[in-house]
Design an enzyme around this catalytic site. Sequence first.
Site, PDB file in Angstrom:
ATOM      1  N   ILE A   1       0.499 -13.161   6.670  1.00  0.00           N
ATOM      2  CA  ILE A   1       1.225 -12.247   7.552  1.00  0.00           C
ATOM      3  C   ILE A   1       0.395 -12.078   8.818  1.00  0.00           C
ATOM      4  CG2 ILE A   1       2.086  -9.889   7.823  1.00  0.00           C
ATOM      5  CD1 ILE A   1       2.235  -9.834   4.672  1.00  0.00           C
TER       6      ILE A   1
ATOM      7  N   TYR B   1      -2.717   8.352 -11.318  1.00  0.00           N
ATOM      8  CA  TYR B   1      -3.943   7.773 -10.781  1.00  0.00           C
ATOM      9  C   TYR B   1      -5.096   8.311 -11.615  1.00  0.00           C
ATOM     10  CZ  TYR B   1      -7.182   6.233  -7.067  1.00  0.00           C
ATOM     11  OH  TYR B   1      -8.160   5.608  -6.328  1.00  0.00           O
TER      12      TYR B   1
ATOM     13  N   SER C   1       0.825  -1.210   0.000  1.00  0.00           N
ATOM     14  CA  SER C   1       0.000   0.000   0.000  1.00  0.00           C
ATOM     15  C   SER C   1       0.862   1.264   0.000  1.00  0.00           C
ATOM     16  CB  SER C   1      -0.874  -0.043   1.251  1.00  0.00           C
ATOM     17  OG  SER C   1      -1.568   1.168   1.427  1.00  0.00           O
TER      18      SER C   1
END
Lengths: 537, 537
Positions: free
Chosen positions: A272, A453, A217
Amino acid sequence: MSADHATDMSWFAWGDPDYATPLSDSLRGLVADALGAELVELPPPDEEEVRLPDPTLTPAALAELRNVVGEEQVRTDRASRLRHAGGKSTPDLLRRRSGDATNAPDAVLLPGSHDEVLAVLDVCERHHTAVVPFGGGTSVVGGVEPLRGDGVAAVSLDLRRLDRLVAFDPLSQTATLQAGLRTPRAEELLAEHGRTLGHVPQSYEYATIGGYAATRSSGQASLGYGRFDDLVVAMRVATPRGTLEVGGTPASAAGPDLRQLVLGSEGAFGVITEVTLRTRPVPEATHDEAWSFPDFDSGAAALRALTQAAPRPMVARLSDPTETFVNAALSGGGDGGSVGCLLVVGFEGTEQQVSDQHAAARRTLEQEGGTPLGSEPVSQWRHSRFHGPYLRDTLLAAGVLSETLETATTWSGLRPLYEAVTSAVAQALDGPHGTSVVMCHISHVYPTGASLYFTVVTAAGTDPEQRWWAAKRAASDAIAAHGGTISHHHAVGADHRPWMTAEVQPLGVDVLRAVKTALDPAGVLNPGKLIPQDGGS
Amino acid sequence: MSADHATDMSWFAWGDPDYATPLSDSLRGLVADALGAELVELPPPDEEEVRLPDPTLTPAALAELRNVVGEEQVRTDRASRLRHAGGKSTPDLLRRRSGDATNAPDAVLLPGSHDEVLAVLDVCERHHTAVVPFGGGTSVVGGVEPLRGDGVAAVSLDLRRLDRLVAFDPLSQTATLQAGLRTPRAEELLAEHGRTLGHVPQSYEYATIGGYAATRSSGQASLGYGRFDDLVVAMRVATPRGTLEVGGTPASAAGPDLRQLVLGSEGAFGVITEVTLRTRPVPEATHDEAWSFPDFDSGAAALRALTQAAPRPMVARLSDPTETFVNAALSGGGDGGSVGCLLVVGFEGTEQQVSDQHAAARRTLEQEGGTPLGSEPVSQWRHSRFHGPYLRDTLLAAGVLSETLETATTWSGLRPLYEAVTSAVAQALDGPHGTSVVMCHISHVYPTGASLYFTVVTAAGTDPEQRWWAAKRAASDAIAAHGGTISHHHAVGADHRPWMTAEVQPLGVDVLRAVKTALDPAGVLNPGKLIPQDGGS
């Protein structure tokens, strides 16, 4: 519905759908005109009418799983299964809005510890059952959809009970957090020590610590705080072959960095369960400022100059002319077109640091031809920065697709990539169902390059899912052809998997497969994601 | 001896042995007293008397290799073979000084292109011949010694002909450099564009771009410029399975970062032939300053404070009391003991940046109890910072071992690790051959922790190689027991390999082996290095 469903997102929309107010008829008319198309409402069906698959998990497997995590933590009710049927991409939402949840898991498991995760993996391996880790469920690339792969069944492994701060080291300024912690709660726990991660993606309210690591992220203040992968000091990972601990020292030359194999592994190599992260002091002071640039090129040059010098701002982003216009119009700012391209900078730190960052940025932005607009436009952005997905739901219900896609490349490759994607998407959507609006911002900047983006708005048409895929394929092909990465911060999942061979080449695919086989020989971990089925060397 | 041997290092010492002046008799007496031992001179033998192995490369293989890289670029003469028999650790030098070069390669190959490297790998795979990449030959961990592994022969792949700047991208500020470029030449090529890497390790004069990447090198200004791995944007790698290209965009969420598998892979996964690197402007201004702290703990606290704040210096290092004393004595500064611990900071950038860095550092260092000593002690350090290995040769010839070892850990783990290594080494060396001097500095600092760099001085004794290994084993065991990394910037090679299972655990070893098998199925690439023979899960 059990109590913790209160924190589930809506099964057909982002977050809490009460936040998504319907589009007024007049605004709807304006949008229809702009897109040159009729809009057909897309209301969600009754929850009870949604089609779920018949469970195929055997009673023996179910009994073993209940034995491992506890009776209460194995959910096989419709509501739980539906809420773990997939992520939050537009195609995800369209499918569920059409009453299709045929990839819902057989069961949802809520393990309470690392050892329980290990034991779940053991049961699932023996029972040929796919295990799909589920954090906030915010994936927009098909990352959490319970595909079966070669398995006979699939379980969604919801990590919400792994919600503790395990350790805080004040000297080294690191915190060890369990994977299922959502960001607001993680920040509360860190604030008790005066610390913050500074990681603020649009999915902030729902996304989890483990999910950030598994998908690499990147937050809105990545320039100042780094990407999430930059913050990770160590991880604990449950795999079908046992526990893998990676990292721990601040730097090492003891071979390849295995942290970097786990980061971005999207649950395909292991689950994780704990992440040790660098933290920063909660900033004493912050200051935001907006600037206007005549066009995208001059704004991008200014961003580049900001990023390649020091001190740098903590936040820096630039909207292209279309996004600048649309945002100004949406915020009631009238004809936003006159402001060219909006550039936003944010400063954080001690008073001294904010003042130094501000002075340096001001010099650079003036030199690059910018006009200061004060703080007001930034506070609008800060105020509404988590609202994008709700606006998408509002539009979707009204028959408008509004979806995003993103990439990154070098500074020298940025303009060609921007043009290629914009025109590929526009071309793919132009036809009997109207036209599209394609807008873009640069929101993550590095000395060597930046992200792009894109937001794409178009009428849903008669087959909205196919319509979106046509645009997405055109964009992804353009990205691959122009040397962009197929994802800067959304990960690969199922959706970007067809472009992974172009991304890492056939030999890279072989390497990923070899690692997968070493850690998950039976292939039960999140099948159908990340690693291409074909395309090895 | 062909012309390019002029740039080879001495076969029995670091660099050009003319720089290593002999120890005077009086100083030798002082050292002997300090170490409580007799010193026995260790002169090198005649080059002609050194034992080399009989070549085992078949005429057929040799013919194919000559065909690939050209007759002139396949060297089988004694001088070439001897100069590629290994690296520059004290055990390496001791062995060659004892007349033993029995691991010398069968031939030295000098490929001129990436494609030639690919072709060499193909020939060597078919002829069961180990391929050992060789850059500057500066390894101090046995990384370039031509071990045969399961092969019938071994060639040293000297990359010196890969010495071009392939591309410079002024907007993205990146440069693509071939792997065999030594740093001074790389800096010359970059200086034509006003740029620098800012990468200055002690091996600067000899080490190569490819070697830095393969070993995760770290330079003296790592605080300002980053480690070498931080600079790497992309790499081109020749493997027996073909070409692997990794990286290229400034950041990506498209799965695991395969660059980080190649970085630190020490030639065991492939041969790095090109590296694309971030560059910085050649600094307008620099300023250095030394400070004194009463003890190691207060100095370390000051370093930590410098590192965790912003702006930060570009260089920051701290010597422990012993190293401070010894350095002061060596530089003729008399009783260095009175200055406590020496802390050095360096500032670089624009005039404004230097001034900002300086002001911030001054505030922090005063607050932490430091006393400014001006710039003079730093200019001594800068002046002599590449001389350490020459001093080691001087001492070695006089019968004194003077070797270094290094690690890194978190700030909270630093003091226990420092004590454990210091006492383990001292204990291992205390006995009939006298005692030792163990000194340390912190030279690479991060917000979450720091490196420890130890220098050990002791009499050679009757079996110097075994004597050093006893100290090295004791130190490495202490490092593993206290959570340090087995190497912060020297890599693994053959020497740290026994501690790699502790470093990455059995499952991590499995992952490394899986990657190795995917890229080098016949195992011809640098066998016996990096990946433990046993110890998988």
